[in-house]
Design an enzyme around this catalytic site. Structure first.
Site, short mmCIF file in Angstrom:
data_model
loop_
_atom_site.label_atom_id
_atom_site.label_comp_id
_atom_site.label_asym_id
_atom_site.label_seq_id
_atom_site.Cartn_x
_atom_site.Cartn_y
_atom_site.Cartn_z
N TYR A 25 -0.05 3.86 4.84
CA TYR A 25 -0.73 3.33 3.64
C TYR A 25 -2.12 3.97 3.51
O TYR A 25 -3.13 3.34 3.86
CB TYR A 25 -0.88 1.81 3.74
CG TYR A 25 0.40 1.07 4.11
CD1 TYR A 25 1.48 1.01 3.24
CD2 TYR A 25 0.51 0.40 5.34
CE1 TYR A 25 2.64 0.32 3.58
CE2 TYR A 25 1.67 -0.29 5.69
CZ TYR A 25 2.72 -0.33 4.79
OH TYR A 25 3.86 -1.02 5.14
N TRP A 29 -5.81 -1.18 -0.17
CA TRP A 29 -4.93 -2.25 -0.68
C TRP A 29 -5.74 -3.53 -0.85
O TRP A 29 -6.64 -3.83 -0.05
CB TRP A 29 -3.80 -2.52 0.30
CG TRP A 29 -2.48 -1.93 -0.12
CD1 TRP A 29 -1.46 -2.59 -0.73
CD2 TRP A 29 -2.03 -0.58 0.05
NE1 TRP A 29 -0.41 -1.73 -0.96
CE2 TRP A 29 -0.74 -0.49 -0.49
CE3 TRP A 29 -2.61 0.57 0.58
CZ2 TRP A 29 0.00 0.68 -0.52
CZ3 TRP A 29 -1.88 1.75 0.57
CH2 TRP A 29 -0.60 1.79 0.02
N TRP A 31 -5.11 -7.16 -0.79
CA TRP A 31 -5.28 -8.29 0.15
C TRP A 31 -5.57 -7.78 1.55
O TRP A 31 -6.21 -8.47 2.33
CB TRP A 31 -4.17 -9.33 0.04
CG TRP A 31 -2.81 -9.12 0.64
CD1 TRP A 31 -2.14 -7.96 0.78
CD2 TRP A 31 -1.95 -10.16 1.16
NE1 TRP A 31 -0.91 -8.20 1.34
CE2 TRP A 31 -0.75 -9.54 1.58
CE3 TRP A 31 -2.06 -11.54 1.29
CZ2 TRP A 31 0.32 -10.25 2.13
CZ3 TRP A 31 -0.99 -12.25 1.84
CH2 TRP A 31 0.17 -11.62 2.25
N GLY A 165 2.95 -9.79 -1.76
CA GLY A 165 2.53 -9.23 -0.48
C GLY A 165 3.66 -9.29 0.54
O GLY A 165 3.54 -8.74 1.62
N ASP A 167 7.00 -8.25 0.32
CA ASP A 167 7.82 -7.46 -0.61
C ASP A 167 9.31 -7.77 -0.62
O ASP A 167 9.89 -8.04 -1.65
CB ASP A 167 7.64 -5.98 -0.29
CG ASP A 167 6.18 -5.57 -0.18
OD1 ASP A 167 5.31 -6.44 -0.37
OD2 ASP A 167 5.90 -4.40 0.09
N ARG A 200 12.15 -1.03 7.37
CA ARG A 200 11.59 -0.97 6.01
C ARG A 200 12.58 -1.58 5.00
O ARG A 200 13.75 -1.77 5.31
CB ARG A 200 11.31 0.50 5.63
CG ARG A 200 10.31 1.24 6.49
CD ARG A 200 8.87 0.93 6.14
NE ARG A 200 8.59 1.00 4.72
CZ ARG A 200 7.48 0.50 4.15
NH1 ARG A 200 6.56 -0.09 4.88
NH2 ARG A 200 7.28 0.59 2.85
N TYR A 357 10.82 -5.99 8.25
CA TYR A 357 9.70 -6.18 7.34
C TYR A 357 9.44 -7.66 7.03
O TYR A 357 9.14 -8.41 7.92
CB TYR A 357 10.03 -5.37 6.09
CG TYR A 357 8.86 -4.68 5.43
CD1 TYR A 357 7.87 -4.07 6.16
CD2 TYR A 357 8.76 -4.65 4.03
CE1 TYR A 357 6.81 -3.43 5.51
CE2 TYR A 357 7.72 -4.01 3.39
CZ TYR A 357 6.75 -3.41 4.14
OH TYR A 357 5.72 -2.78 3.49
N GLU A 401 1.78 -3.65 12.94
CA GLU A 401 1.84 -4.18 11.57
C GLU A 401 2.59 -5.52 11.58
O GLU A 401 2.16 -6.48 10.95
CB GLU A 401 2.55 -3.15 10.69
CG GLU A 401 2.59 -3.48 9.22
CD GLU A 401 3.37 -2.43 8.42
OE1 GLU A 401 3.97 -1.51 9.02
OE2 GLU A 401 3.40 -2.55 7.18
C1 9WN Z 1 3.52 -2.10 -1.20
C2 9WN Z 1 -0.39 -2.48 2.75
C3 9WN Z 1 0.75 -3.23 2.12
C4 9WN Z 1 0.63 -4.76 2.30
C5 9WN Z 1 1.89 -5.50 1.88
C6 9WN Z 1 3.08 -4.88 2.59
C7 9WN Z 1 3.15 -3.38 2.29
C8 9WN Z 1 3.42 -1.88 0.31
C9 9WN Z 1 4.52 -0.96 0.79
O1 9WN Z 1 1.95 -2.74 2.69
O2 9WN Z 1 3.44 -3.19 0.92
O3 9WN Z 1 2.39 -2.77 -1.65
O4 9WN Z 1 4.43 0.23 0.49
O5 9WN Z 1 5.46 -1.43 1.44
O6 9WN Z 1 4.25 -5.53 2.23
O7 9WN Z 1 1.76 -6.87 2.17
O8 9WN Z 1 -0.45 -5.22 1.56
O9 9WN Z 1 -0.56 -2.87 4.07
#
Ligand code: 9WN
Length: 434
Positions: A25, A29, A31, A165, A167, A200, A357, A401
């Site tokens: 990531y 982001w 939250w 959040g 997903d 995932r 996940y 994570e």
């Molecule tokens: C889509 C960043 C984010 C968290 C989410 C988590 C995951 C993203 C993804 O990662 O979501 O927003 O690409 O899977 O589910 O809670 O904020 O850590």
């Protein structure tokens, strides 16, 4: 452990903000940044303030805080959906720069702002930070309470599973089943370059996420626009709304600190709690359920950890906090018996999967919130045990994570931002590192 967690936040720092994970990531982001700031306040309050202010610099004119703020230095193919998918800078009311997504995430920000201030209330800059943030937070909550009140009762509705959040929670299986997936060759998943496919969401889930996000984008991110059949999703989620209410209480505290009357905010928080209970409380199950606004409720219903999050609220009608605490320890979540940490989903559901996940693994932000809930509702012993398990598991997994709730085995990314940050927060309570 303190040094290890601080090193994660140093390594994940990119200029004025912090990425959840360098590999998986690589942007900011919503939250995540709130939880990261809650940890950073123990290390560097000025950086914690900057983390939140950077996010809110990307707030849209209608008050929404986008779920991702993209870093222009990161290549487009490093994360999907990328800025060229969302096309925010062409959307009405979005900032010309930076590029952002158009959906939102749980509103934990006012709580974070208040906690960041409380960590260093006399530091030069902290009161000014509160004063700058207050109107932005008010606009954010107004957006959720007005534009997103799709059910008409006062709760905020979500238009995409990513907004929860959580997903791929089984709670979204029934509402998602109506969504026609985007063709598999119309997009490229970047997450599988970094994460294991078994941990995932599935391709079928992704196809549906893409369809919903594209339809929302094509409506100009208009919350009340008619979207085609097969591209609609609208749910009321107890976790999202519990965080909105907790943040309303935090806004009341901020208002009082700034010399304003906190009364209207506190009343609103109580009122919204009443609506949450009326619409989503499931007395027979001892937890809150999500509500599907597009169709009939799923049978049998799915029970997710989001339904426990109202435990965070200071005021609940009689009996509810006790029932939530019993559910935490009961067969569905098994805290202290089958689970080291609270799993993201009901252990008795056929949909439960301890490694995939949000369908079963335990997440550190959810456990941190529930730990506060246990303290709030008179269970310091339970909270202390959860805190120990939290720190032990995070330490043993290089700040994973998420983890298998029964064994504590690390899953997903390592050196994960909010896991490290929330460890700092819990360690600082005992004076470690200060
Ligand atoms: C889509 C960043 C984010 C968290 C989410 C988590 C995951 C993203 C993804 O990662 O979501 O927003 O690409 O899977 O589910 O809670 O904020 O850590």
């Amino acid at each position: 452990m303190w040094r290890g967690a601080a090193a994660v936040l140093a390594a994940n720092r990119t200029g004025a903000s912090t990425v959840p994970s360098r590999s998986l990531y690589p942007h900011q982001w919503s939250w995540d940044s709130a939880f990261i700031a809650i940890g950073l306040r123990r290390l560097d309050p000025a950086r914690a303030r900057r983390e939140i202010e950077t996010l809110f610099a990307a707030q849209w004119a209608d008050g929404r805080v986008p779920h991702i703020v993209f870093n222009p230095a990161v290549p487009l193919d490093a994360y999907f959906p990328s800025p060229d998918f969302w096309r925010s800078s062409h959307a009405p009311g979005a900032p010309a720069a930076p590029e952002t997504s158009g959906i939102v995430q749980p509103p934990v920000h006012a709580l974070a702002v208040w906690l960041v201030h409380r960590a260093a209330p006399r530091e030069p800059g902290s009161r000014a930070f509160l004063a700058r943030m207050y109107p932005k937070l008010v606009a954010w909550h107004r957006y959720l309470s007005e534009a997103r009140d799709l059910g008409g009762a006062g709760l905020a509705a979500l238009v995409h599973p990513w907004e929860s959040g959580m997903d791929n929670s089984p709670c979204w299986d029934a509402p998602l089943a109506r969504v026609v997936p985007a063709p598999r060759d119309s997009y490229r998943r970047a997450d599988l370059d970094h994460g294991s496919a078994e941990d995932r969401p599935t391709d079928l889930d992704y196809g549906r996420y893409v369809r919903l996000a594209a339809a929302y984008r094509d409506s100009g991110y208009a919350d009340r626009a008619e979207r085609p059949d097969g591209a609609r999703f609208a749910v009321e989620d107890p976790g999202f709304n519990a965080l909105l209410i907790a943040s309303e209480y935090a806004l009341a505290a901020i208002a009082a600190e700034l010399g304003e009357d906190p009364g209207p905010r506190t009343r609103r928080a109580r009122e919204l709690t009443g609506v949450l209970v009326e619409r989503l409380w499931e007395p027979g199950a001892g937890l809150f359920l999500s509500r599907d606004l597009e169709g009939k409720a799923a049978k049998p219903p799915e029970y997710g950890a989001a339904g426990l999050l109202p435990l965070l609220l200071p005021w609940l009608p009689e009996g509810i906090a006790e029932a939530l605490r019993a559910s935490l320890r009961g067969p569905r979540f098994g805290l202290g018996t089958h689970s080291l940490l609270v799993p993201s989903h009901d252990l008795t559901s056929p949909a439960q999967d301890p490694r995939r996940y949000w369908r079963g693994p335990a997440w550190f932000n959810v456990n941190w919130l529930l730990l506060r809930g246990l303290r709030q509702h008179g269970d310091p012993v339970g909270a202390a045990a959860l805190r120990d398990a939290f720190l032990r598991t995070a330490g043993a997994t290089a700040f994973a994570e998420y983890v298998d709730p029964a064994t504590g085995r690390g899953l997903g990314a390592r050196e994960f931002g909010w896991t490290a940050a929330l460890c700092l927060d819990l360690l600082a309570e005992e004076g470690v590192g200060e």
